[in-house]
Design a protein around this motif. Structure first.
Motif, PDB file in Angstrom:
ATOM      1  N   SER A  89       0.807  -1.224   0.000  1.00  0.00           N
ATOM      2  CA  SER A  89       0.000   0.000   0.000  1.00  0.00           C
ATOM      3  C   SER A  89       0.836   1.268   0.000  1.00  0.00           C
ATOM      4  O   SER A  89       0.311   2.359   0.239  1.00  0.00           O
ATOM      5  CB  SER A  89      -0.936  -0.004   1.223  1.00  0.00           C
ATOM      6  N   ASP A  90       2.128   1.160  -0.279  1.00  0.00           N
ATOM      7  CA  ASP A  90       3.001   2.334  -0.290  1.00  0.00           C
ATOM      8  C   ASP A  90       2.812   3.186  -1.539  1.00  0.00           C
ATOM      9  O   ASP A  90       2.468   2.683  -2.618  1.00  0.00           O
ATOM     10  CB  ASP A  90       4.465   1.906  -0.215  1.00  0.00           C
ATOM     11  N   LEU A  91       3.105   4.466  -1.378  1.00  0.00           N
ATOM     12  CA  LEU A  91       3.083   5.402  -2.488  1.00  0.00           C
ATOM     13  C   LEU A  91       4.263   5.131  -3.414  1.00  0.00           C
ATOM     14  O   LEU A  91       5.343   4.735  -2.969  1.00  0.00           O
ATOM     15  CB  LEU A  91       3.166   6.832  -1.956  1.00  0.00           C
ATOM     16  N   GLY A  92       4.052   5.335  -4.715  1.00  0.00           N
ATOM     17  CA  GLY A  92       5.122   5.148  -5.682  1.00  0.00           C
ATOM     18  C   GLY A  92       5.137   6.239  -6.735  1.00  0.00           C
ATOM     19  O   GLY A  92       4.174   6.997  -6.885  1.00  0.00           O
ATOM     20  N   LEU A  93       6.255   6.310  -7.455  1.00  0.00           N
ATOM     21  CA  LEU A  93       6.384   7.256  -8.563  1.00  0.00           C
ATOM     22  C   LEU A  93       7.264   6.598  -9.625  1.00  0.00           C
ATOM     23  O   LEU A  93       8.391   7.006  -9.871  1.00  0.00           O
ATOM     24  CB  LEU A  93       6.981   8.584  -8.074  1.00  0.00           C
ATOM     25  N   TRP A  94       6.738   5.539 -10.232  1.00  0.00           N
ATOM     26  CA  TRP A  94       7.519   4.758 -11.191  1.00  0.00           C
ATOM     27  C   TRP A  94       6.842   4.605 -12.545  1.00  0.00           C
ATOM     28  O   TRP A  94       7.387   3.976 -13.435  1.00  0.00           O
ATOM     29  CB  TRP A  94       7.817   3.372 -10.617  1.00  0.00           C
ATOM     30  N   SER A  95       5.649   5.188 -12.709  1.00  0.00           N
ATOM     31  CA  SER A  95       4.891   4.978 -13.940  1.00  0.00           C
ATOM     32  C   SER A  95       4.063   6.213 -14.260  1.00  0.00           C
ATOM     33  O   SER A  95       3.884   7.098 -13.415  1.00  0.00           O
ATOM     34  CB  SER A  95       3.953   3.774 -13.789  1.00  0.00           C
ATOM     35  N   ASP A  96       3.530   6.249 -15.471  1.00  0.00           N
ATOM     36  CA  ASP A  96       2.647   7.356 -15.843  1.00  0.00           C
ATOM     37  C   ASP A  96       1.412   7.380 -14.941  1.00  0.00           C
ATOM     38  O   ASP A  96       0.923   8.454 -14.584  1.00  0.00           O
ATOM     39  CB  ASP A  96       2.227   7.223 -17.306  1.00  0.00           C
ATOM     40  N   GLU A  97       0.917   6.195 -14.568  1.00  0.00           N
ATOM     41  CA  GLU A  97      -0.268   6.135 -13.723  1.00  0.00           C
ATOM     42  C   GLU A  97      -0.001   6.727 -12.341  1.00  0.00           C
ATOM     43  O   GLU A  97      -0.798   7.532 -11.833  1.00  0.00           O
ATOM     44  CB  GLU A  97      -0.742   4.690 -13.583  1.00  0.00           C
ATOM     45  N   THR A  98       1.127   6.352 -11.728  1.00  0.00           N
ATOM     46  CA  THR A  98       1.423   6.898 -10.398  1.00  0.00           C
ATOM     47  C   THR A  98       1.718   8.398 -10.485  1.00  0.00           C
ATOM     48  O   THR A  98       1.379   9.152  -9.571  1.00  0.00           O
ATOM     49  CB  THR A  98       2.603   6.157  -9.747  1.00  0.00           C
ATOM     50  N   GLU A  99       2.323   8.827 -11.580  1.00  0.00           N
ATOM     51  CA  GLU A  99       2.587  10.251 -11.762  1.00  0.00           C
ATOM     52  C   GLU A  99       1.290  11.041 -11.891  1.00  0.00           C
ATOM     53  O   GLU A  99       1.119  12.104 -11.276  1.00  0.00           O
ATOM     54  CB  GLU A  99       3.469  10.466 -12.992  1.00  0.00           C
ATOM     55  N   ARG A 100       0.346  10.517 -12.674  1.00  0.00           N
ATOM     56  CA  ARG A 100      -0.937  11.210 -12.843  1.00  0.00           C
ATOM     57  C   ARG A 100      -1.690  11.296 -11.523  1.00  0.00           C
ATOM     58  O   ARG A 100      -2.276  12.333 -11.192  1.00  0.00           O
ATOM     59  CB  ARG A 100      -1.803  10.481 -13.880  1.00  0.00           C
ATOM     60  N   ALA A 101      -1.705  10.215 -10.766  1.00  0.00           N
ATOM     61  CA  ALA A 101      -2.449  10.199  -9.506  1.00  0.00           C
ATOM     62  C   ALA A 101      -1.894  11.221  -8.521  1.00  0.00           C
ATOM     63  O   ALA A 101      -2.649  11.967  -7.883  1.00  0.00           O
ATOM     64  CB  ALA A 101      -2.416   8.797  -8.909  1.00  0.00           C
ATOM     65  N   LEU A 102      -0.569  11.265  -8.395  1.00  0.00           N
ATOM     66  CA  LEU A 102       0.029  12.242  -7.480  1.00  0.00           C
ATOM     67  C   LEU A 102      -0.178  13.650  -8.014  1.00  0.00           C
ATOM     68  O   LEU A 102      -0.406  14.590  -7.234  1.00  0.00           O
ATOM     69  CB  LEU A 102       1.507  11.940  -7.298  1.00  0.00           C
ATOM     70  N   GLY A 103      -0.130  13.817  -9.326  1.00  0.00           N
ATOM     71  CA  GLY A 103      -0.366  15.130  -9.918  1.00  0.00           C
ATOM     72  C   GLY A 103      -1.750  15.658  -9.598  1.00  0.00           C
ATOM     73  O   GLY A 103      -1.930  16.853  -9.336  1.00  0.00           O
ATOM     74  N   SER A 104      -2.740  14.778  -9.594  1.00  0.00           N
ATOM     75  CA  SER A 104      -4.106  15.193  -9.272  1.00  0.00           C
ATOM     76  C   SER A 104      -4.202  15.685  -7.831  1.00  0.00           C
ATOM     77  O   SER A 104      -4.843  16.707  -7.538  1.00  0.00           O
ATOM     78  CB  SER A 104      -5.055  14.016  -9.494  1.00  0.00           C
ATOM     79  N   VAL A 105      -3.543  14.973  -6.915  1.00  0.00           N
ATOM     80  CA  VAL A 105      -3.527  15.387  -5.517  1.00  0.00           C
ATOM     81  C   VAL A 105      -2.841  16.739  -5.366  1.00  0.00           C
ATOM     82  O   VAL A 105      -3.346  17.646  -4.683  1.00  0.00           O
ATOM     83  CB  VAL A 105      -2.824  14.319  -4.648  1.00  0.00           C
ATOM     84  N   LEU A 106      -1.683  16.889  -5.994  1.00  0.00           N
ATOM     85  CA  LEU A 106      -0.931  18.136  -5.871  1.00  0.00           C
ATOM     86  C   LEU A 106      -1.709  19.318  -6.442  1.00  0.00           C
ATOM     87  O   LEU A 106      -1.646  20.424  -5.897  1.00  0.00           O
ATOM     88  CB  LEU A 106       0.421  17.998  -6.563  1.00  0.00           C
ATOM     89  N   HIS A 107      -2.417  19.087  -7.523  1.00  0.00           N
ATOM     90  CA  HIS A 107      -3.217  20.168  -8.116  1.00  0.00           C
ATOM     91  C   HIS A 107      -4.239  20.703  -7.114  1.00  0.00           C
ATOM     92  O   HIS A 107      -4.404  21.924  -6.963  1.00  0.00           O
ATOM     93  CB  HIS A 107      -3.925  19.657  -9.375  1.00  0.00           C
ATOM     94  N   ALA A 108      -4.901  19.789  -6.396  1.00  0.00           N
ATOM     95  CA  ALA A 108      -5.900  20.209  -5.421  1.00  0.00           C
ATOM     96  C   ALA A 108      -5.255  20.917  -4.237  1.00  0.00           C
ATOM     97  O   ALA A 108      -5.757  21.948  -3.764  1.00  0.00           O
ATOM     98  CB  ALA A 108      -6.685  18.989  -4.932  1.00  0.00           C
ATOM     99  N   VAL A 109      -4.144  20.398  -3.758  1.00  0.00           N
ATOM    100  CA  VAL A 109      -3.476  20.999  -2.600  1.00  0.00           C
ATOM    101  C   VAL A 109      -2.981  22.402  -2.938  1.00  0.00           C
ATOM    102  O   VAL A 109      -3.160  23.354  -2.169  1.00  0.00           O
ATOM    103  CB  VAL A 109      -2.317  20.108  -2.124  1.00  0.00           C
ATOM    104  N   ALA A 112      12.949  11.162 -10.217  1.00  0.00           N
ATOM    105  CA  ALA A 112      13.317  12.579 -10.101  1.00  0.00           C
ATOM    106  C   ALA A 112      12.776  13.373 -11.280  1.00  0.00           C
ATOM    107  O   ALA A 112      12.288  14.498 -11.111  1.00  0.00           O
ATOM    108  CB  ALA A 112      14.830  12.721 -10.006  1.00  0.00           C
ATOM    109  N   ARG A 113      12.849  12.798 -12.458  1.00  0.00           N
ATOM    110  CA  ARG A 113      12.304  13.493 -13.632  1.00  0.00           C
ATOM    111  C   ARG A 113      10.788  13.633 -13.529  1.00  0.00           C
ATOM    112  O   ARG A 113      10.218  14.675 -13.913  1.00  0.00           O
ATOM    113  CB  ARG A 113      12.701  12.748 -14.908  1.00  0.00           C
ATOM    114  N   ARG A 114      10.145  12.600 -13.020  1.00  0.00           N
ATOM    115  CA  ARG A 114       8.690  12.696 -12.835  1.00  0.00           C
ATOM    116  C   ARG A 114       8.355  13.758 -11.786  1.00  0.00           C
ATOM    117  O   ARG A 114       7.386  14.516 -11.944  1.00  0.00           O
ATOM    118  CB  ARG A 114       8.136  11.330 -12.410  1.00  0.00           C
ATOM    119  N   ALA A 115       9.140  13.821 -10.716  1.00  0.00           N
ATOM    120  CA  ALA A 115       8.924  14.847  -9.694  1.00  0.00           C
ATOM    121  C   ALA A 115       9.063  16.242 -10.286  1.00  0.00           C
ATOM    122  O   ALA A 115       8.304  17.160  -9.943  1.00  0.00           O
ATOM    123  CB  ALA A 115       9.911  14.653  -8.545  1.00  0.00           C
TER     124      ALA A 115
END
Length: 370
Positions: free
Chosen positions: A69-89, A163-166
């Motif tokens: 259940s850990d957070l990840g940043l290794w794929s387009d899907e995980t990047e999009r999901a975190l991007g959606s959260v960051l947009h709202a914050v 890092a590039r995704r970040a």
């Protein structure tokens, strides 16, 4: 003026105060993807008035997760999901946001804490873990796979890609996780690294892979944004990693452009004996700051505003990080600022909440004005 509420710059990143929200695992992701929980969790912490918010340990590959259940940043899907959260914050908070990039190594594939936190074997729904050497974390754990040259390259590439995704997500800073017994810490400590190649043995060799990973992250991220690191200053086990080795590591990190060091301890061995007391890790931050001249973050049982103020004012560290304390009191920076006669950012929807005796507590920064 309160030292805790003076601004600080990490390279080109300016923070309004010295309070950092430490990365805290939430074990609430869906196959690595951020969920609505992360929007709620990060959203309310981003309204706390702290100077910097660091997103929890974020795995750079699926096998690097502590739990399924850990957070990840290794794929387009995980990047999009975190991007959606960051947009709202970001719509409602100007607070700078960093992310901690991580790989759990031999401490991966475990149940979430509220289900016991025990290791999950690969034949029981978990996965094979990776480590510097084929040494399990604790008796009864499945033996990890010792990383070969291809595995080392895969993980370096995973950190660089994350890092590039970040950067694409507009993250303001990166913290590389080399603490708490996870993969990079496993390379550093002689207790977990028994390799006989150029990545094991001497201190220089044990530092080699963590430094290569740091350089890969630094190269993959915007050169105008800071990259720092979290370290465990000691294993709290005789013959293990210690503060003098950490200071030597910090000096090497400085050559690589390390912008800050977040100083924690322990996590590598179940044999550790930690003398818990308020600020028990602060002397490590002070020592590493003095030896390396890199700005340090002190963390660990810092719960009172007066204590945090003294740490900064006395030069023991440049910032303080709060974890469990800010979960318990998400408005800790507000309360600290009221005690110190300082100001913090707060959303205009909350401006009327300030008590009469602290009528100038909130600055007039509006959302989106970063």
């Amino acid at each position: 003026m309160s030292a805790l509420f003076t601004p600080i710059s990490l390279g080109n990143l300016s923070l309004k105060n010295r309070i950092v929200i430490a990365p805290m695992c939430q074990y609430s992701a869906d196959n690595g993807a951020a969920t609505e929980w992360h929007q709620v969790h990060l959203g309310h912490l981003a309204l706390s008035g702290a100077g910097l918010l660091i997103i929890e340990a974020t795995a750079v590959e699926p096998e690097g997760r502590i739990s399924p259940s850990d957070l990840g940043l290794w794929s387009d899907e995980t990047e999009r999901a975190l991007g959606s959260v960051l947009h709202a914050v970001r719509k409602y908070s100007p607070m700078p946001i960093a992310i901690q990039l991580a790989h759990a190594g031999r401490k991966a594939s475990t149940h979430v804490p509220w289900e016991g936190g025990k290791s999950i074997a690969s034949h029981a729904g978990g996965w094979r873990t990776f480590a510097p050497s084929a040494l399990p974390f604790t008796e009864g754990d499945e033996t990890p796979i010792a990383l070969d040259a291809a595995g080392l390259q895969r993980i370096r590439d995973g950190f660089a890609a994350a890092a590039r995704r970040a950067e694409r997500l507009g993250i303001d800073a990166i913290e590389v996780h080399a603490a708490h017994g996870y993969l990079l810490h496993q390379f550093l400590s002689p207790l977990s690294n028994r390799r006989e190649d150029e990545y094991g043995g001497s201190l220089e060799n044990r530092m080699r892979f963590p430094l290569e990973v740091f350089d890969a992250v630094r190269a993959g991220f915007n050169p105008d944004k800071p990259v720092g690191i979290r370290v465990s200053a000691t294993d709290w086990v005789e013959g293990g990693w210690d503060v003098e080795q950490t200071a030597a590591f910090a000096k090497e990190l400085k050559k690589s452009g390390c912008a800050f060091i977040d100083v924690s301890s322990g996590g590598l061995s179940p044999l550790q004996r930690i003398p818990l007391k308020a600020g028990y890790q602060v002397p490590f931050a002070e020592h590493i700051r003095r030896e390396s001249t890199i700005p340090t973050i002190a963390v660990g049982l810092i719960t009172e505003a007066e204590h945090a103020e003294d740490i900064i004012a006395s030069g023991q560290a440049d910032m303080v990080a709060l974890a469990r304390g800010i979960l318990y009191d998400p408005r800790w920076p507000w309360h600290a600022a009221a005690k110190m006669g300082a100001q913090v950012d707060a959303p205009p929807q909350y401006w009327r909440s300030q008590p009469r005796e602290a009528k100038d507590l909130f600055s007039q920064t509006l959302p989106g004005k970063r």
